[in-house]
Write an enzyme that holds these catalytic residues in place. Structure first.
Site, PDB file in Angstrom:
ATOM      1  N   TYR A 190      -3.472  13.300   1.255  1.00  0.00           N
ATOM      2  CA  TYR A 190      -2.184  13.391   0.578  1.00  0.00           C
ATOM      3  C   TYR A 190      -1.729  14.826   0.350  1.00  0.00           C
ATOM      4  CZ  TYR A 190      -2.975   8.472  -0.367  1.00  0.00           C
ATOM      5  OH  TYR A 190      -3.209   7.133  -0.227  1.00  0.00           O
ATOM      6  N   ARG A 220       1.138   2.833  -3.321  1.00  0.00           N
ATOM      7  CA  ARG A 220      -0.041   3.658  -3.625  1.00  0.00           C
ATOM      8  C   ARG A 220       0.088   5.032  -2.966  1.00  0.00           C
ATOM      9  NH1 ARG A 220      -5.516   3.233  -5.119  1.00  0.00           N
ATOM     10  NH2 ARG A 220      -7.051   4.152  -3.714  1.00  0.00           N
ATOM     11  N   HIS A 251       0.819  -1.217   0.000  1.00  0.00           N
ATOM     12  CA  HIS A 251       0.000   0.000   0.000  1.00  0.00           C
ATOM     13  C   HIS A 251       0.852   1.266   0.000  1.00  0.00           C
ATOM     14  CE1 HIS A 251      -4.198   1.103   0.008  1.00  0.00           C
ATOM     15  NE2 HIS A 251      -3.967   2.069   0.873  1.00  0.00           N
TER      16      HIS A 251
END
Length: 310
Positions: A283, A251, A248
């Site tokens: 993010y 990602r 992950h």
């Protein structure tokens, strides 16, 4: 079999047959609801009483991490919604029961550029060091997996569940079935990624032809997420990388690098397959290096005319 256990089993069958939930989701529901049932029975409680549910939530908060508590509450909420909808119970005991709480903000962990470079060097070195056709095939598959993870920001479940007909290297795109069976199409633009996938497809063409999936293990079965984790751990160890890297994190790295290059957040949302922009906004944190560069070059203090400041 208790009434609660019977209702839980009926609910899980409903989730599988009527809602079409995947095996992993049903397994998580089963574990969450089993824990709830065991607690209620151990306390001689009544699962139809708000007090029993409230006591269980208090117990969760004292024993479990906040994100685990949130997931278990969501499982219970969905279960009681089903019971009400199917008229198994007259009133949902969760009504007027406050189960909301604030999760601590946790920034996603991504792989720094220098660590990613080291990892990639080891990734491709494994191909050069392959002594047998089998080792070469494994190395080529590992390269294709990592290249696709990092170049597209796929979830590991999406990568492992990728169907062979969903990969179109001629047009440079892949079709993804994400969470909630939502479909999105991602463009493949990096030559290195397309080349890695083409080489993998060429070496594994016989296996792929016999399967409906694109990424396969040595037995011709779909590649599992645990296999990918093990591969990443092995490569990180061979490269002497101390950071614990998970699938992950590729990602997270994909999204973070795009944000740091000022890519529009809604474009990133679409590529990641997030249903809510709020999920993507985690993010938008700025890493320390970029923050320092911005403050050094653009600090508003530089705009002051010192000669007129007393």
């Amino acid at each position: 079999m208790s009434t609660l256990t019977k209702l839980i089993e009926e609910y899980l069958q409903y989730c599988q047959a009527r809602k079409g939930l995947d095996t992993k989701t049903i397994r998580a529901y089963r574990a969450d609801l089993r824990d709830f049932g065991l607690y209620v029975e151990s306390q001689n409680g009544d699962f139809l009483k708000k007090e029993s549910i409230g006591n269980y939530v208090d117990f969760l908060h004292s024993e479990k991490a906040p994100r685990t508590v949130r997931r278990k509450i969501a499982s219970i909420r969905a279960f009681y919604h089903y019971l009400t909808y199917m008229e198994e119970i007259a009133e949902n005991p969760l009504y007027r029961l406050d189960l909301t709480f604030r999760l601590p903000q946790r920034l996603p962990r991504y792989i720094p550029n220098h660590v990613m470079n080291t990892f990639y060097q080891e990734l491709y070195a494994q191909k050069e060091k392959a002594n047998t056709p089998y080792q070469l095939k494994c190395a080529v598959r590992d390269i294709a997996v990592i290249e696709l993870l990092f170049a597209t920001g796929l979830r590991i479940s999406e990568l492992c569940g990728l169907k062979r007909e969903a990969v179109n290297l001629y047009d440079g795109e892949i079709r993804i079935h994400g969470k909630g069976d939502k479909e999105r199409i991602l463009q493949l633009t990096e030559k290195a990624t397309i080349s890695a996938l083409a080489e993998y497809e060429s070496l594994f063409q016989a296996e792929i032809r016999r399967s409906e999936y694109f990424f396969l293990n040595k037995y011709g079965h779909p590649l599992s997420d645990q296999s990918v984790r093990d591969m990443i751990n092995r490569l990180a160890g061979a490269a002497s990388i101390s950071m614990h890297i998970t699938p992950h994190m590729f990602r997270h790295s994909f999204a973070t690098y795009l944000v740091n290059q000022d890519v529009d957040i809604r474009c990133i949302q679409e590529m990641l397959g997030h249903s809510s922009i709020r999920t993507t906004e985690i993010y938008t944190h700025v890493d320390k290096a970029k923050q320092r560069n911005v403050l050094e070059a653009k600090n508003p203090r530089k705009l002051l005319d010192m000669e007129n400041v007393r």
